[in-house]
Design a protein around this motif. Sequence first.
Motif, PDB file in Angstrom:
ATOM      1  N   THR A   9      47.128 102.654  23.043  1.00 14.45           N
ATOM      2  CA  THR A   9      46.458 103.683  23.938  1.00 14.45           C
ATOM      3  C   THR A   9      46.455 104.959  23.212  1.00 14.45           C
ATOM      4  O   THR A   9      45.753 105.883  23.069  1.00 14.45           O
ATOM      5  CB  THR A   9      46.856 103.642  25.485  1.00 14.45           C
ATOM      6  OG1 THR A   9      48.358 103.500  25.355  1.00 14.45           O
ATOM      7  CG2 THR A   9      46.189 102.637  26.032  1.00 14.45           C
ATOM      8  N   PRO A  10      47.771 105.153  22.616  1.00 16.24           N
ATOM      9  CA  PRO A  10      48.146 106.435  21.729  1.00 16.24           C
ATOM     10  C   PRO A  10      46.864 106.634  20.766  1.00 16.24           C
ATOM     11  O   PRO A  10      46.773 107.682  20.094  1.00 16.24           O
ATOM     12  CB  PRO A  10      49.410 106.628  21.444  1.00 16.24           C
ATOM     13  CG  PRO A  10      50.000 105.393  22.350  1.00 16.24           C
ATOM     14  CD  PRO A  10      49.075 104.474  22.545  1.00 16.24           C
ATOM     15  N   LEU A  11      46.530 105.553  19.856  1.00 19.43           N
ATOM     16  CA  LEU A  11      45.904 105.394  18.778  1.00 19.43           C
ATOM     17  C   LEU A  11      44.382 105.944  19.045  1.00 19.43           C
ATOM     18  O   LEU A  11      43.704 106.427  18.370  1.00 19.43           O
ATOM     19  CB  LEU A  11      46.107 104.302  17.915  1.00 19.43           C
ATOM     20  CG  LEU A  11      47.364 103.989  17.824  1.00 19.43           C
ATOM     21  CD1 LEU A  11      47.451 102.701  16.981  1.00 19.43           C
ATOM     22  CD2 LEU A  11      48.154 105.109  16.990  1.00 19.43           C
ATOM     23  N   TYR A  12      43.868 105.359  20.357  1.00 24.39           N
ATOM     24  CA  TYR A  12      42.421 105.377  20.457  1.00 24.39           C
ATOM     25  C   TYR A  12      41.907 106.135  21.697  1.00 24.39           C
ATOM     26  O   TYR A  12      42.170 105.707  22.846  1.00 24.39           O
ATOM     27  CB  TYR A  12      41.989 104.134  20.448  1.00 24.39           C
ATOM     28  CG  TYR A  12      42.411 103.032  19.554  1.00 24.39           C
ATOM     29  CD1 TYR A  12      41.409 103.380  18.226  1.00 24.39           C
ATOM     30  CD2 TYR A  12      43.713 102.442  19.273  1.00 24.39           C
ATOM     31  CE1 TYR A  12      41.790 102.724  16.953  1.00 24.39           C
ATOM     32  CE2 TYR A  12      43.635 101.694  18.177  1.00 24.39           C
ATOM     33  CZ  TYR A  12      42.881 101.818  16.876  1.00 24.39           C
ATOM     34  OH  TYR A  12      43.086 101.133  15.658  1.00 24.39           O
ATOM     35  N   PRO A  13      41.409 107.359  21.612  1.00 25.18           N
ATOM     36  CA  PRO A  13      41.071 108.076  22.770  1.00 25.18           C
ATOM     37  C   PRO A  13      39.987 107.390  23.549  1.00 25.18           C
ATOM     38  O   PRO A  13      39.111 106.750  23.007  1.00 25.18           O
ATOM     39  CB  PRO A  13      40.693 109.336  22.343  1.00 25.18           C
ATOM     40  CG  PRO A  13      40.125 109.004  20.946  1.00 25.18           C
ATOM     41  CD  PRO A  13      41.075 108.025  20.450  1.00 25.18           C
ATOM     42  N   PRO A  14      39.786 107.592  25.058  1.00 28.86           N
ATOM     43  CA  PRO A  14      38.978 106.714  25.904  1.00 28.86           C
ATOM     44  C   PRO A  14      37.446 107.417  25.553  1.00 28.86           C
ATOM     45  O   PRO A  14      37.517 108.713  25.192  1.00 28.86           O
ATOM     46  CB  PRO A  14      39.386 107.062  27.112  1.00 28.86           C
ATOM     47  CG  PRO A  14      40.148 108.249  27.313  1.00 28.86           C
ATOM     48  CD  PRO A  14      40.798 108.240  25.876  1.00 28.86           C
ATOM     49  N   LEU A  15      36.528 106.822  25.525  1.00 27.73           N
ATOM     50  CA  LEU A  15      35.259 107.225  25.470  1.00 27.73           C
ATOM     51  C   LEU A  15      34.677 107.902  26.737  1.00 27.73           C
ATOM     52  O   LEU A  15      34.811 107.328  27.746  1.00 27.73           O
ATOM     53  CB  LEU A  15      34.084 106.345  24.928  1.00 27.73           C
ATOM     54  CG  LEU A  15      34.506 105.731  23.620  1.00 27.73           C
ATOM     55  CD1 LEU A  15      33.476 104.285  23.519  1.00 27.73           C
ATOM     56  CD2 LEU A  15      34.313 106.649  22.304  1.00 27.73           C
ATOM     57  N   THR A  16      33.909 108.932  26.843  1.00 29.39           N
ATOM     58  CA  THR A  16      33.735 109.634  28.115  1.00 29.39           C
ATOM     59  C   THR A  16      32.227 109.599  28.579  1.00 29.39           C
ATOM     60  O   THR A  16      31.808 109.508  29.623  1.00 29.39           O
ATOM     61  CB  THR A  16      34.317 110.990  28.275  1.00 29.39           C
ATOM     62  OG1 THR A  16      33.804 111.879  26.921  1.00 29.39           O
ATOM     63  CG2 THR A  16      35.782 110.996  27.993  1.00 29.39           C
ATOM     64  N   THR A  17      31.498 109.901  27.339  1.00 30.33           N
ATOM     65  CA  THR A  17      29.907 109.859  27.542  1.00 30.33           C
ATOM     66  C   THR A  17      29.151 109.187  26.649  1.00 30.33           C
ATOM     67  O   THR A  17      29.859 108.658  25.762  1.00 30.33           O
ATOM     68  CB  THR A  17      29.505 111.355  27.515  1.00 30.33           C
ATOM     69  OG1 THR A  17      29.875 112.033  26.260  1.00 30.33           O
ATOM     70  CG2 THR A  17      30.231 112.184  28.416  1.00 30.33           C
ATOM     71  N   GLY A  18      28.043 108.907  26.898  1.00 30.47           N
ATOM     72  CA  GLY A  18      26.956 108.338  25.937  1.00 30.47           C
ATOM     73  C   GLY A  18      25.684 108.654  26.075  1.00 30.47           C
ATOM     74  O   GLY A  18      25.275 109.512  26.835  1.00 30.47           O
ATOM     75  N   SER A  19      24.839 108.467  25.027  1.00 26.18           N
ATOM     76  CA  SER A  19      23.222 108.718  25.116  1.00 26.18           C
ATOM     77  C   SER A  19      22.336 107.619  24.739  1.00 26.18           C
ATOM     78  O   SER A  19      22.889 106.859  23.693  1.00 26.18           O
ATOM     79  CB  SER A  19      22.856 109.968  24.414  1.00 26.18           C
ATOM     80  OG  SER A  19      23.167 109.677  23.197  1.00 26.18           O
ATOM     81  N   ILE A  20      21.330 107.337  25.207  1.00 25.42           N
ATOM     82  CA  ILE A  20      20.275 106.386  24.693  1.00 25.42           C
ATOM     83  C   ILE A  20      19.203 106.978  24.303  1.00 25.42           C
ATOM     84  O   ILE A  20      18.562 107.466  25.110  1.00 25.42           O
ATOM     85  CB  ILE A  20      20.164 105.205  25.951  1.00 25.42           C
ATOM     86  CG1 ILE A  20      21.498 104.653  26.244  1.00 25.42           C
ATOM     87  CG2 ILE A  20      19.132 104.270  25.382  1.00 25.42           C
ATOM     88  CD1 ILE A  20      21.422 103.829  27.579  1.00 25.42           C
ATOM     89  N   THR A  21      18.895 106.956  22.897  1.00 22.36           N
ATOM     90  CA  THR A  21      17.668 107.458  22.277  1.00 22.36           C
ATOM     91  C   THR A  21      16.503 106.575  22.156  1.00 22.36           C
ATOM     92  O   THR A  21      16.701 105.441  21.553  1.00 22.36           O
ATOM     93  CB  THR A  21      17.906 108.110  21.154  1.00 22.36           C
ATOM     94  OG1 THR A  21      18.846 109.265  21.416  1.00 22.36           O
ATOM     95  CG2 THR A  21      16.745 108.924  20.580  1.00 22.36           C
ATOM     96  N   ASP A  22      15.355 106.536  22.706  1.00 27.87           N
ATOM     97  CA  ASP A  22      14.310 105.882  22.414  1.00 27.87           C
ATOM     98  C   ASP A  22      13.504 106.508  21.110  1.00 27.87           C
ATOM     99  O   ASP A  22      12.983 107.592  20.929  1.00 27.87           O
ATOM    100  CB  ASP A  22      12.988 106.252  23.511  1.00 27.87           C
ATOM    101  CG  ASP A  22      11.958 105.200  23.259  1.00 27.87           C
ATOM    102  OD1 ASP A  22      11.270 105.257  22.105  1.00 27.87           O
ATOM    103  OD2 ASP A  22      11.244 104.464  24.184  1.00 27.87           O
ATOM    104  N   VAL A  23      13.718 105.607  20.128  1.00 23.24           N
ATOM    105  CA  VAL A  23      13.406 106.163  18.748  1.00 23.24           C
ATOM    106  C   VAL A  23      11.825 106.649  18.444  1.00 23.24           C
ATOM    107  O   VAL A  23      11.573 107.606  17.855  1.00 23.24           O
ATOM    108  CB  VAL A  23      13.753 105.159  17.888  1.00 23.24           C
ATOM    109  CG1 VAL A  23      13.263 105.512  16.133  1.00 23.24           C
ATOM    110  CG2 VAL A  23      15.152 104.704  17.616  1.00 23.24           C
TER     111      VAL A  23
END
Length: 416
Positions: free
Chosen positions: A67-81
């Motif tokens: 856990t000290p090596l890898y911060p948690p992901l908080t947000t994301g996005s999904i793009t329609d290309v």
Amino acid sequence: MESIMEEVVIVGAGIAGLATALALKRVGIRALVLEKAECLRTTGSALNLFPNAWIALDALGVSHKLTPLYPPLTTGSITDVSTGAVRQISLTGPFSGKREGPRPVHRKKLLEALAEELPPDSIRFSSQLASIETEQLHSAIVHLKDGTTIKSKVLIGCDGLHSVVAEWLGLSAPIHSGRSAARGLSVFPQGHGLGSSVQQFLDVGKRAGVVPLNDNEVYWFITCQGDHRTYDPSTIQKEVLEHHAPNFPSIYLDVVRHSDLCSLSWAPLMLRNPWNIVVGNVSRGNVTVVGDAMHPMTPDLGQGGCCALEDAVVLGRHIGNSFLANGKSVVAEEVARALGAYVKERKWRAAGLVTASYVSGWVQQSGRNWWRQLLRVVFYSYLFVVLARGVNFDCGKLPIAKAEEGEVEAESSKLD
């Protein structure tokens, strides 16, 4: 020819094998892990570990190393290309429950964290399985290609997608999902500037994404229709940039251009028929399977490695309870019952994740006719949230070993 006696033999020193060996060590049982490679396998550059995986790693006693090596992901996005439309998603809601969001980790670091907790002689490298036989279902005998014979009271197959142990049990061969995936790790010495946000990109028959691991490294992937089998790293990078994602946003293409070529891979996405997991022979006597050997699945929910960690804890608990109930002895007849209980507990969840992962990938990469677009809207608005709740699954505790007294005491099998 060498002949060896062991309490427990585990085939495969991947995530499932090392986690299972560690779970057994925590309850006081030594296991010998057989690995056909000359060293720990690092195939696959990185993986996302969701809250269910961290619960399992807590039970195994190694989460604090990562856990000290890898911060948690908080947000994301999904793009329609094709349209440029962007949907924002939160990774701290249904994905995390009361815990933090998922954390992407280097596969190598996870393997090392598990292996470091095992005794030095726990892993036997360059040991390729040739055949299996049993004696009245009370012991298993494995024959290695170097002529070595190993007899054990328990045999656990953690030998991955093309598992020799699963084949011996009679489980059906994995089937092709109709898609394949390229994956890689990109390095930005001066920093990538992507923060802690996951970005996905959808096109007809394609789904891609970039996942920051830390300030300087980014894991990327793309899944496509068809059976692509390209092994040369330079060719993989060129195929992605010129043929599979030329119209993707520049941020994705830039990540692919920064790839560490040694990390690139391209392989078909396979899965086991879920019904075969439910009704097939996942165990026979004192032999069973864990991880991809039991339930290979597509990566669309990021649950392959997470589910393997759950398996390890659940199997360790059942074998550990049998071990304690029999005066700290591995009794072959009783262990067979423990393996049956493990399979009963795990088969429906594993089959459900295989199904949900496949459906998730199919919906996200479906075409652009009106009903498929409507299905995708319904999926992201309702079904995806329901599926996401499964990543908060609590696999329970292991019996706790008292190091000072050299004793093991049983605790509740589930977290409060």
